[in-house]
Design an enzyme around this catalytic site. Structure first.
Site, PDB file in Angstrom:
ATOM      1  CE  LYS A 194      -6.818   6.463  -6.855  1.00 25.20           C
ATOM      2  NZ  LYS A 194      -5.333   6.072  -7.219  1.00 25.20           N
ATOM      3  CD  GLU A 269      -3.391   5.642   8.435  1.00 24.45           C
ATOM      4  OE1 GLU A 269      -2.161   6.298   8.715  1.00 24.45           O
ATOM      5  OE2 GLU A 269      -3.090   4.318   7.970  1.00 24.45           O
ATOM      6  CB  CYS A 303       1.592   6.226   7.809  1.00 26.81           C
ATOM      7  SG  CYS A 303       0.780   4.634   8.320  1.00 26.81           S
ATOM      8  CD  GLU A 400       4.356  10.554   5.972  1.00 24.18           C
ATOM      9  OE1 GLU A 400       3.733  10.980   5.432  1.00 24.18           O
ATOM     10  OE2 GLU A 400       4.217   9.539   7.038  1.00 24.18           O
TER      11      GLU A 400
HETATM   12  P1  ADP Z   1       1.871   9.186  -1.272  1.00 21.90           P
HETATM   13  O1  ADP Z   1       2.452  10.568  -1.011  1.00 21.90           O
HETATM   14  O2  ADP Z   1       2.211   7.996  -0.145  1.00 21.90           O
HETATM   15  O3  ADP Z   1       1.953   8.435  -2.852  1.00 21.90           O
HETATM   16  P2  ADP Z   1      -0.599  10.034  -1.811  1.00 21.90           P
HETATM   17  O4  ADP Z   1      -1.362  10.700  -0.809  1.00 21.90           O
HETATM   18  O5  ADP Z   1      -0.459  10.866  -3.165  1.00 21.90           O
HETATM   19  O6  ADP Z   1       0.409   9.329  -0.996  1.00 21.90           O
HETATM   20  O7  ADP Z   1      -1.514   8.795  -2.708  1.00 21.90           O
HETATM   21  C1  ADP Z   1      -2.446   7.845  -1.902  1.00 21.90           C
HETATM   22  C2  ADP Z   1      -3.543   7.539  -2.613  1.00 21.90           C
HETATM   23  O8  ADP Z   1      -4.437   8.857  -2.891  1.00 21.90           O
HETATM   24  C3  ADP Z   1      -3.121   6.882  -4.046  1.00 21.90           C
HETATM   25  O9  ADP Z   1      -4.107   5.984  -4.390  1.00 21.90           O
HETATM   26  C4  ADP Z   1      -3.419   8.045  -5.059  1.00 21.90           C
HETATM   27  O10 ADP Z   1      -3.606   7.719  -6.440  1.00 21.90           O
HETATM   28  C5  ADP Z   1      -4.562   8.902  -4.429  1.00 21.90           C
HETATM   29  N1  ADP Z   1      -4.636  10.478  -4.692  1.00 21.90           N
HETATM   30  C6  ADP Z   1      -3.480  11.413  -5.127  1.00 21.90           C
HETATM   31  N2  ADP Z   1      -3.882  12.143  -5.408  1.00 21.90           N
HETATM   32  C7  ADP Z   1      -5.352  12.459  -5.155  1.00 21.90           C
HETATM   33  C8  ADP Z   1      -6.355  13.319  -5.185  1.00 21.90           C
HETATM   34  N3  ADP Z   1      -6.127  14.690  -5.651  1.00 21.90           N
HETATM   35  N4  ADP Z   1      -7.684  13.005  -5.114  1.00 21.90           N
HETATM   36  C9  ADP Z   1      -7.803  11.805  -4.564  1.00 21.90           C
HETATM   37  N5  ADP Z   1      -7.075  10.992  -4.654  1.00 21.90           N
HETATM   38  C10 ADP Z   1      -5.657  11.188  -4.670  1.00 21.90           C
END
Ligand code: ADP
Length: 498
Positions: A194, A269, A303, A400
């Site tokens: 995804k 990560e 990161c 961060e």
């Molecule tokens: P950032 O803060 O860098 O946007 P996120 O951790 O929010 O990073 O997102 C990184 C990835 O995790 C994206 O593909 C996002 O769609 C996915 N994501 C966000 N929330 C969830 C969740 N609750 N469960 C699984 N994947 C998630």
């Protein structure tokens, strides 16, 4: 000049909208029919619509991946043929490198020359490196310590873990897809990937190349969608054996909770707040330029950004001034402008987040050496920002930001223990930089800093062969190098009485 001239192939790719998802070797619409837009962060314009995966689509993809893993040709393919497919994919990526770079720059905002010179070639190289490992995965023979010799023959088999869910972020979309897919494919797993909702396009183009390379159906499934519901559906799916995630620490924790149902294996990560330490005895010209890069490259959406800059007291004023000057000279602009060094932030939300961090720093007493503000009114551009007068209790120091914001602090080189304490005083432990000509000091500090990567007299240097990952709340497990393969393998002990 930013004339947004794109290759005809890119134009065709973008026009073919809504973009479908890849399930079981076919390009399909979402079952709900829902779509979402993906934007160009430099212009705020919609680039394309994308079909949105939800739980029912994840179910379909898991079935396809399971079928491919247990019964398809992938289950019987030789390691050598797996390796060849990966090499073919890398070749196709090379043929389409310009196209991939353009799509990446449009969707993510990063400078086109950075996508061309770094993201795309690093992704290609990763596939080639991992393709080499496909034929070198071996177990051991185990001499028993309790039984007499020749009583038992025991050996271990290394087997692929199975169906893997991979959830990736938007900061290095193609590279993160490659970091995830390549070891999974080298070990013989099947994948549901995804991409981040902000940047689904290069993963979809990569999917087309995966099909063209001849990977059997169901081996790689690519499902653009949101964290909720698609990411969450992957994280808690009982048909998935392992999840590999790159993203924020907060979401990482929610993935840990979601994975409990079937105790799926996890690698994470996560975030960082990495110290970059400059001693007065360093090659200062180099350190100044690299400190700015460490903090601002990819608009700080990195990161392992060197976002806490520790400068030895006696050169603090001079270096802060020089780095501020460097930051001011960095050319911020559209990724398609050949002069740009720093692109926009990924989204309005990210722009808001970065601005509010800077504001919170100011409220807590930080001073803005440069930047601190949005640039222009169209596109999510934010000026490279250096904050001084920062202390350890500030949010800007601890959390961060994921934007072009660096906190500069002085340290006393006579008090090494204090410096180590400062370097380690966040919840993170992803990376660190040390700049000095004193090799003993460099190695002494490298040993004491709690970080998965320590760069000495360099920063942000990665290689497919070099493991990467976090201490503390920066994650679980390592990516790249041969270490990553363990994340996708499990060991079976076989014991025969002779
Ligand atoms: P950032 O803060 O860098 O946007 P996120 O951790 O929010 O990073 O997102 C990184 C990835 O995790 C994206 O593909 C996002 O769609 C996915 N994501 C966000 N929330 C969830 C969740 N609750 N469960 C699984 N994947 C998630």
């Amino acid at each position: 000049m930013d004339n947004r001239t794109v290759l005809p192939e890119v134009e065709t790719f973008l026009k073919d909208s809504p973009k479908k998802m890849l399930i079981d070797g076919k390009w399909v619409e979402s079952l709900s029919g829902n779509t979402f837009p993906t934007y160009d962060p430099a212009t705020e314009k919609i680039l394309a619509l994308v079909y949105e995966a939800r739980k029912e689509d994840v179910d379909r993809a898991v079935n396809a991946a399971r079928q491919a893993f247990e019964h398809g040709t992938w289950a019987r393919i030789s390691p050598s043929d797996r390796s060849k497919l990966m090499m073919r994919l890398a070749d196709l990526m090379e043929t389409h490198a310009e196209e991939l770079a353009q799509i990446e720059s449009l969707d993510n905002g990063k400078p086109l020359h950075a996508a061309k010179s770094s993201d795309v070639p690093a992704s290609i190289e990763l596939f080639r490196y991992m393709a080499g490992w496909a034929t070198k995965i071996e177990g051991n023979t185990i001499p028993f310590s309790l039984a007499s010799p020749n009583r038992y023959l025991a050996y271990t088999l290394k087997e692929p873990i199975g169906v893997v869910g991979q959830i990736i972020p938007w900061n290095y979309p193609l590279l993160m897809a490659s970091w995830k897919l390549a070891p999974a494919l080298a070990t013989g797993c099947t994948v549901i990937l995804k991409p981040a909702e902000q940047t689904p396009l290069t993963a979809l183009r990569l999917g087309e190349l995966i099909v063209e390379a001849g990977f059997p159906e169901g081996v790689v499934n690519i499902l653009p969608g949101f964290g909720e519901p698609a990411g969450a559906a992957i994280a808690n799916h009982c048909g998935i054996d392992k999840v590999a995630f790159t993203g924020s620490t907060e979401v990482g924790k929610s993935i840990v909770r979601a994975a409990v149902g079937n105790l799926k294996k996890l690698t994470l990560e996560l975030g960082g707040k990495s110290p970059n330490i400059i001693f007065a005895d360093a090659d200062l010209d180099k350190a100044i330029g690299e400190a700015a890069n460490a903090a601002f490259i990819n608009s700080g959406q990195n990161c392992c950004a060197g976002s806490r800059l520790f400068i030895e007291k006696k050169i603090y004023e001079e270096l802060t001034k020089a780095i501020t000057q460097q930051a001011k000279e960095l050319r911020v602009g559209s990724g398609f402008d050949t002069n740009s060094q720093i692109g926009p932030l990924i989204s309005a939300e990210q722009l808001q987040r970065v601005s509010s961090y800077v504001q919170s720093g100011i409220r807590q007493g930080a001073e803005v050496g440069c930047g601190g503000v949005r640039i222009g009114e169209k596109g999510y551009f934010f000026a490279p920002t250096l904050l001084t007068n920062v202390h350890a209790q500030m949010k800007v120091y601890q959390e961060e930001i994921f934007g072009p914001v660096v906190c500069a602090l002085p340290f006393d080189a006579e008090k090494e223990e204090d410096l180590i304490k400062m370097a380690n005083e966040t919840i993170y432990g992803l990376a660190a930089g040390i700049w000095t000509r004193d090799i003993s000091k460099a190695h002494r500090l490298a040993a004491k800093i709690k970080a998965g990567t320590v760069w000495i007299n360099c920063y942000n240097v990665d290689d497919p062969a070099l493991p990467f990952g976090g201490y503390k709340q920066s994650g679980w497990g390592r990516e790249m190098g041969h270490e990553v393969l363990e994340n996708y393998l499990q060991t079976k002990s076989v014991c025969v009485q002779l």
